[in-house]
Motif scaffolding. Structure first.
Motif, mmCIF file in Angstrom:
data_model
loop_
_atom_site.group_PDB
_atom_site.id
_atom_site.type_symbol
_atom_site.label_atom_id
_atom_site.label_comp_id
_atom_site.label_asym_id
_atom_site.label_seq_id
_atom_site.Cartn_x
_atom_site.Cartn_y
_atom_site.Cartn_z
ATOM 1 N N LEU A 225 0.821 -1.207 0.000
ATOM 2 C CA LEU A 225 0.000 0.000 0.000
ATOM 3 C C LEU A 225 0.857 1.260 0.000
ATOM 4 C CD1 LEU A 225 -2.826 -1.074 2.483
ATOM 5 C CD2 LEU A 225 -2.975 -0.878 -0.011
ATOM 6 N N THR A 226 1.952 1.231 0.757
ATOM 7 C CA THR A 226 2.884 2.363 0.751
ATOM 8 C C THR A 226 3.497 2.519 -0.635
ATOM 9 O OG1 THR A 226 3.397 1.873 3.072
ATOM 10 C CG2 THR A 226 4.873 3.380 1.920
ATOM 11 N N ALA A 227 3.861 1.394 -1.250
ATOM 12 C CA ALA A 227 4.423 1.420 -2.603
ATOM 13 C C ALA A 227 3.432 2.019 -3.599
ATOM 14 C CB ALA A 227 4.818 0.006 -3.031
ATOM 15 N N ALA A 228 2.162 1.616 -3.491
ATOM 16 C CA ALA A 228 1.128 2.131 -4.392
ATOM 17 C C ALA A 228 0.957 3.640 -4.236
ATOM 18 C CB ALA A 228 -0.195 1.420 -4.134
ATOM 19 N N CYS A 229 1.094 4.134 -3.017
ATOM 20 C CA CYS A 229 0.962 5.571 -2.778
ATOM 21 C C CYS A 229 2.134 6.328 -3.405
ATOM 22 C CB CYS A 229 0.887 5.847 -1.275
ATOM 23 S SG CYS A 229 0.407 7.551 -0.893
ATOM 24 N N TYR A 230 3.343 5.801 -3.259
ATOM 25 C CA TYR A 230 4.494 6.407 -3.933
ATOM 26 C C TYR A 230 4.272 6.470 -5.450
ATOM 27 C CZ TYR A 230 7.724 6.492 0.097
ATOM 28 O OH TYR A 230 8.363 6.768 1.288
ATOM 29 N N GLU A 231 3.716 5.389 -6.012
ATOM 30 C CA GLU A 231 3.470 5.341 -7.452
ATOM 31 C C GLU A 231 2.441 6.406 -7.855
ATOM 32 O OE1 GLU A 231 1.534 4.435 -11.151
ATOM 33 O OE2 GLU A 231 0.557 4.043 -9.222
ATOM 34 N N ASN A 232 1.433 6.617 -7.024
ATOM 35 C CA ASN A 232 0.442 7.661 -7.305
ATOM 36 C C ASN A 232 1.073 9.048 -7.265
ATOM 37 O OD1 ASN A 232 -2.682 6.981 -7.489
ATOM 38 N ND2 ASN A 232 -1.711 5.380 -6.275
ATOM 39 N N LEU A 233 1.961 9.281 -6.299
ATOM 40 C CA LEU A 233 2.659 10.563 -6.234
ATOM 41 C C LEU A 233 3.556 10.750 -7.458
ATOM 42 C CD1 LEU A 233 3.437 10.624 -2.428
ATOM 43 C CD2 LEU A 233 2.379 12.516 -3.686
ATOM 44 N N ALA A 234 4.160 9.645 -7.916
ATOM 45 C CA ALA A 234 4.995 9.713 -9.117
ATOM 46 C C ALA A 234 4.163 10.116 -10.335
ATOM 47 C CB ALA A 234 5.678 8.365 -9.358
ATOM 48 N N ARG A 235 2.966 9.546 -10.452
ATOM 49 C CA ARG A 235 2.102 9.902 -11.584
ATOM 50 C C ARG A 235 1.665 11.365 -11.514
ATOM 51 N NH1 ARG A 235 -2.582 7.195 -11.563
ATOM 52 N NH2 ARG A 235 -2.155 5.625 -9.973
ATOM 53 N N HIS A 236 1.436 11.854 -10.294
ATOM 54 C CA HIS A 236 1.080 13.264 -10.125
ATOM 55 C C HIS A 236 2.231 14.143 -10.604
ATOM 56 C CE1 HIS A 236 0.470 17.121 -8.061
ATOM 57 N NE2 HIS A 236 -0.813 16.811 -8.028
ATOM 58 N N SER A 237 3.465 13.784 -10.221
ATOM 59 C CA SER A 237 4.634 14.557 -10.655
ATOM 60 C C SER A 237 4.835 14.444 -12.163
ATOM 61 C CB SER A 237 5.886 14.058 -9.918
ATOM 62 O OG SER A 237 5.754 14.224 -8.517
#
Length: 404
Positions: A225-237
């Motif tokens: 879940l933490t990994a998925a959140c990092y991936e979402n932040l990456a997509r935002h960037s």
């Protein structure tokens, strides 16, 4: 719990089943999904319907199995377990608060599964029924109902009702527990995506950061879940063309999805054998390809363009390997067909990258590799189409015929 099972106690089968089911829940909540699944299977084998509590325990196990398959992305099997739990619940002779609690939990899980299967109207109907039960009887997890109703209204195009339910969910979780409650992470994540999709980038990122803080606090730095959140932040960037920041988030996501990965080079990738959640790893790699391609396109120096294109190609090939790994592990035809929808995009991306390498370098090898990749992609697509027809044919027949 493990000490109870390993101790000198001569536990009856029913008590052993209780412990294995409880241990499965612990593994599930800590992201150790395969171990959770094994515990649920052992519990199911041990439970006896002749025991006074056997039926209720079997219902709980079926619900937990449904949760496991939903988390894995195998929604067809998840729905199977949800329906089996529902069938067993309907056979309970004397309903009490325990049965009603299980019904509301089951309806929540079933609504989530139908949502992921794209059956949004059915999901909304089930979730509204669950909302009525939970509000009438003050059952826990009402915040989760509000959250999933928000997602359902969002995909059905009612943005205002969706926004209201997201906020209701946040308020409910904080008032029922506290501002650090672990369920808030998920609703923060999706509300952040909701706001970003409507042009409210700063507010959206604030909620994504809140989600990350909550995930790390409650689940730790190494968790799917933490990994998925990092991936979402990456997509935002990535959407803001902040490529370096996106790459940093993706490297953190890689460390989070693979406990043994220690690579510090942002171009390095984890071993797919060590992934704790393959679907999340697939998303991380697919987003990383886009980021690396973006860096290459924005670079003026030819050597830098080539360096990042080569890294993008290597990551793309790895993502195809992950997709094949996932497809081979899913048992239902609908799940395999669902996963295959991403296969064409992955091959198309690889072909585009190789042709871009040919354009920059003029080396014929890249054009040849693009052609071979196109052939391989089309071959995989045709093989999958033939297999999917066979799977659907077999599943359209009765079990006896299919097994003969």
């Amino acid at each position: 719990l493990k000490r109870i099972l390993e101790g000198e106690y001569d536990l009856p089968a029913y008590n052993q089943a209780l412990v294995h089911n409880a241990l499965g829940i612990v593994y599930y909540e800590t992201g150790r999904l395969e171990e959770a699944h094994r515990q649920y299977q052992v519990a199911e084998d041990l439970v006896l319907d002749t025991h006074p509590g056997g039926l209720q325990l079997r219902i709980s196990i079926q619900i937990n199995q449904g949760l496991f398959h939903t988390n894995l992305g195998d929604y067809t099997n998840a729905l199977h377990y949800n329906n089996e739990a529902h069938r067993l619940l309907n056979s309970v002779p004397d309903w009490d608060d325990v049965s009603l609690n299980k019904l509301s939990a089951l309806l929540l899980n079933k609504g989530i599964t139908l949502y992921h299967l794209g059956r949004y109207e059915e999901a909304l109907e089930i979730l509204k029924e669950c909302e009525q039960i939970k509000e009438s009887h003050n059952h826990p997890y009402l915040g989760s109902i509000y959250f999933n109703l928000a997602r359902s209204y969002q995909v059905l195009g009612d943005s205002e009702l969706s926004r209201q339910y997201y906020l209701k969910g946040i308020v409910r979780w904080i008032s029922e527990y506290d501002a650090d409650y672990y369920e808030l992470a998920n609703i923060y994540l999706h509300f952040g995506q909701f706001l970003t999709a409507r042009g409210k980038d700063e507010q959206g990122k604030d909620y994504l950061q809140k989600a990350l803080q909550n995930y790390k606090q409650n689940y730790g730095s190494v968790h799917p879940l933490t990994a998925a959140c990092y991936e979402n932040l990456a997509r935002h960037s990535l959407d803001q063309e902040e490529f370096d920041e996106a790459l940093d988030y993706l490297q953190l996501a890689s460390h989070s999805i693979s406990r043994d990965f220690e690579g510090k080079d942002p171009l390095s990738n984890p071993d797919i054998k060590n992934s704790s959640h393959d679907l999340t790893l697939l998303k991380i790699l697919a987003t990383k390809v886009k980021v690396l391609e973006g860096i290459s396109n924005s670079s003026t120096a030819e050597d830098k363009k080539i360096e990042f294109l080569e890294a993008a190609l290597a990551t793309n090939l790895l993502s195809i390997d992950v997709l094949h790994k996932i497809q081979s592990s899913f048992s239902s035809s609908e799940s395999r067909i669902y996963l295959a929808s991403g296969q064409k995009d992955l091959f198309a991306t690889g072909i585009r990258l190789k042709l871009e390498m040919f354009r920059i370098t003029g080396r014929e090898i890249y054009k040849e590799e693009a052609f071979l990749m196109a052939v391989k992609g089309k071959s995989s697509e045709l093989i999958f189409e033939m297999n999917s027809k066979e799977w659907l044919y077999l599943e359209s027949r009765s079990d006896t015929e299919a097994l003969t």
